[in-house]
Design a protein around this motif. Structure first.
Motif: not given
Length: 578
Positions: A548-560
Motif C-alpha cells: 500500500y505504500g504510504t496509504q496504510a497505517e500501523l499504530h501500537i498503543d500499550s500500557v505496562i
C-alpha cells in the motif's frame, strides 16, 4: 545579471555606440556648416551696412564741402555767400545775399535726397541760421555722439534727428566754416528720409539683429541694446582684431571702417543657435525612436530566447514531478519552437528524459524485487520456526496425551501450513485471514497449558475485501508473547469505514514499554533473540509498505500491566501483484 537584462544592455550598447559616433561627427559637421553659414551671412550683411554708412558719410562730406567757402570752386559758393552776408554792411545787400544763400541751400538739399536738416551753427552763442527745416528746441552740438573726426569734419553716430517733425535716427556731420569774420561757424548736415534706419534694418534675421557703433577708441556711441551694452561704455572686445564673439547673451560680429569707427551686429544667442537647436531636437527625436526600436528588438530577441527556455523549464518540471513515461498523446506531443537549434536541443532533452524515466522504472522494479525477496526471506524464516515449534508440540502431546488431541492438532496444523505456505505475493480476503487466525489460535491454546479468551468481531460487508496474506497472525503472536494468562483475552475487531478497513487487535496482557514499541516499528530485520515477535512484526510492516505504500497505517498503543492495542488501517482496493 539576468539574460533579459544582458540582451537589453547589449542591444542598447550596439545601437547607441555607433549612433553616438554618428551624432558626434554630425554635430561637428552641422555646427561647422551652420556656424560658417551664419557667420558668412552676418559678415556679408554687416559689410553691406558698413559700406552703406560709409557712402552716407561720404555724401555728407560732399554736401558739407558745398556749404563752405572754397577758392576756385563753384560748389563752395554757398559758403562764400555766408561770408559776404556776415561782412555786408548794407541791409539790402545782406537781404539779397541771404535770399541767394537760402536758394543755394535749397538747391543743394533738393539735388541730394538723402540729406535732411541742413543749417549753419554759431557755436559761441549756440544759435543757428539758414536752416532748411524746422529745428527742435534745445539743439546743441555738445549732445551729439561723436563717431569719428578727421580733416576738420566731425561725424556723429546715429541719434534722434533735430528736425522738429522727424524722430528717426540719423547720421550727421559738422564741418567748420573758415571765415575771417568769425571762428565759431559750422555747417550741420543730417541724413534724411529714414535713411539710417533703413540701413540698420537691412538684416536677414527679420529684426532680431541689433547694432552698436564704436568710435576710434572702441567706446560705444550708439546702442540698440542699452541694457547689455550701454552707451559710453567700452565694448567688451575693444579694438581687438576679432571679428566675432559672444558677450552678455549675444553673439556679435564687428566690421571696422577705413575711418577707424566700427559697427557691431548683435544677435541673441538663442536666435543664433535656433537652427542648431532645431537639429538637436531632430537628433533627440531620432534617438528616442532608435531607443524604442532597440528596446523592441531586444524584447523580441528575449521572447525568441525565452520561449524555448520556458519549454525547457516545463520539461524539467515535468521530469521532476513525474517518474513515469508519458502515456497520452498530449503528453508525448512535441511542441516545436520554430528555431532549429532549440528544436534539436529540445528533442535531445526529451530523449534524455525518456532514458531517465526508463532508468527510474528499472530501478523501481529492481527495488520492488529486492523488497519481495526480503519479504520472502522473512516468510521462510517464519515458517520453519513455526513448523518446528508445532512439531515439537505434537511430539510432546503424543507422549503425554491420547491420539484425539493429536488428531485435532495435526488437522489445525495442516490447515495453517497450507494457508501460510501459499504463493508469495498472493492476496487473501478478510474471511480467509480470520480463518487462518482461528487455526493458529487453536494450535496455541493446545500448545500453552492455559485457556485464554479470543473474541473476533467482523463487519460482514468487508469479509471479501482483499488484504495481504499473513498480517494478523504475527500481531496475535505478539499478544501471546507478552504474557497472557488464564484470565487473558484477545479481541479482534474488523470494520469498514468508507474507503478503508480498520483492524484492531487488543489484549489485556502485560503490555510493552515505549522503547520496545519503537524497536518493533523501526527494526529492519528479524531479531534472533525475539524470533516470534521481531520477525513477524517486521514482516507485517514491510508487507504493508510494499502493498500500500504510504496509504496504510500501523499504530501500537500499550500500557505496562494493562495490555496492548494494535491498529491496522488499510485502504479498500485490489491488491497489486508483486
Amino acid at each position: 545579471m539576468t539574460l533579459k537584462r544582458r540582451i537589453i544592455i547589449l542591444f542598447l550598447v550596439s545601437s547607441f555606440v555607433p549612433f553616438a559616433g554618428i551624432i558626434a561627427i554630425s554635430y561637428v559637421t552641422i555646427y561647422s556648416i551652420v556656424t560658417n553659414k551664419l557667420q558668412s551671412g552676418m559678415q556679408s550683411n554687416l559689410r553691406q551696412v558698413e559700406l552703406s554708412l560709409q557712402n552716407t558719410i561720404t555724401n555728407l562730406n560732399h554736401v558739407s564741402q558745398q556749404l563752405v567757402p572754397q577758392q576756385l570752386a563753384f560748389e563752395g559758393s554757398a559758403g562764400q555767400k555766408l561770408g559776404q552776408i556776415l561782412s555786408a554792411e548794407h541791409p539790402f545787400e545782406r537781404l539779397k545775399l541771404t535770399e541767394e544763400l537760402g536758394n543755394e541751400i535749397s538747391t543743394i538739399t533738393f539735388t541730394n535726397p538723402s540729406i535732411g536738416l541742413t543749417m549753419y551753427v554759431f557755436k559761441d552763442d549756440n544759435s543757428y541760421r539758414f536752416e532748411n527745416l524746422a529745428v527742435k528746441d534745445g539743439f546743441t552740438l555738445d549732445t551729439l555722439p561723436l563717431l569719428v573726426q578727421y580733416y576738420g569734419i566731425s561725424y556723429y553716430g546715429p541719434h534722434i534727428s533735430n528736425n522738429r517733425f522727424d524722430n528717426q535716427y540719423v547720421l550727421s556731420a559738422v564741418r567748420k566754416v573758415p571765415l575771417p569774420q568769425r571762428e565759431d561757424v559750422y555747417v550741420y548736415i543730417e541724413t534724411g528720409f529714414k535713411l539710417t534706419q533703413a540701413i540698420l534694418d537691412n538684416d536677414q534675421f527679420g529684426g532680431a539683429v541689433s547694432h552698436l557703433f564704436l568710435d576710434n577708441d572702441g567706446k560705444i556711441v550708439y546702442s540698440e541694446r542699452g541694457d547689455a551694452f550701454p552707451r559710453g561704455a567700452p565694448f567688451p572686445a575693444g579694438l581687438s582684431a576679432e571679428e566675432s564673439g559672444e558677450a552678455h547673451g549675444y553673439v556679435w560680429f564687428k566690421e571696422r571702417s577705413n575711418q577707424g569707427w566700427s559697427i557691431v551686429s548683435l544677435i541673441p544667442a538663442a536666435d543664433y543657435r535656433r537652427e542648431l537647436n532645431r537639429w538637436f531636437v531632430q537628433i533627440a527625436l531620432f534617438a528616442f525612436v532608435l531607443l524604442a526600436v532597440s528596446l523592441l528588438l531586444a524584447w523580441l530577441l528575449w521572447r525568441m530566447v525565452y520561449k524555448p527556455l520556458n519549454k525547457f523549464n516545463k520539461e524539467i518540471k515535468l521530469m521532476t514531478q513525474s517518474r513515469t513515461l508519458p502515456q497520452t498523446p498530449d503528453e508525448t506531443k512535441s511542441a516545436a519552437t520554430h528555431i532549429p537549434e532549440f528544436d534539436v536541443l529540445l528533442h535531445q532533452f526529451r530523449q534524455m528524459k525518456e532514458q531517465i524515466w526508463t532508468l527510474f522504472s528499472e530501478i523501481e522494479l529492481k527495488e520492488k524485487r529486492r523488497v519481495d525477496l526480503e519479504v520472502e526471506k522473512l516468510l521462510y524464516q517464519i515458517n520453519p520456526h513455526f513448523l518446528m515449534n508445532s512439531l515439537d508440540t505434537v511430539h510432546w502431546l503424543a507422549v503425554m496425551n491420547g491420539q484425539t488431541e493429536i488428531d485435532r492438532l495435526v488437522l489445525s496444523l495442516n490447515k495453517l501450513l497450507y494457508y501460510n505456505l501459499g504463493k508469495l505475493g498472493q492476496t487473501a480476503t478478510i474471511e480467509e485471514e480470520l480463518d487462518a487466525l482461528r487455526q493458529y489460535l487453536t494450535l496455541q491454546q493446545i500448545r500453552y497449558d492455559f485457556e485464554f479468551d479470543v473474541r473476533i468481531h467482523v463487519d460482514e460487508r468487508v469479509l471479501k475485501a482483499p488484504v495481504p496474506r499473513f498480517i494478523l497472525q504475527p500481531i496475535v503472536e505478539n499478544s501471546l508473547y507478552h504474557g497472557l494468562d488464564d484470565n487473558g483475552y484477545i479481541e479482534v475487531n474488523v470494520r469498514g469505514d468508507g474507503d478503508r478497513i480498520d483492524i484492531t487487535i487488543g489484549d489485556n496482557g502485560s503490555g510493552m514499554s515505549k522503547e520496545t514499541i519503537r524497536e518493533l516499528l523501526e527494526q529492519q530485520g528479524g531479531d534472533q533473540r525475539k524470533v516470534g515477535m521481531g520477525i513477524g512484526m517486521s514482516y507485517v510492516r514491510r508487507m504493508l509498505e510494499t502493498q500500500y505504500g504510504t496509504q496504510a497505517e500501523l499504530h501500537i498503543d500499550s500500557v505496562i500491566g494493562q495490555g496492548t492495542q494494535v491498529l491496522l488501517r488499510l485502504p479498500i482496493q485490489e491488491a497489486e501483484a508483486i
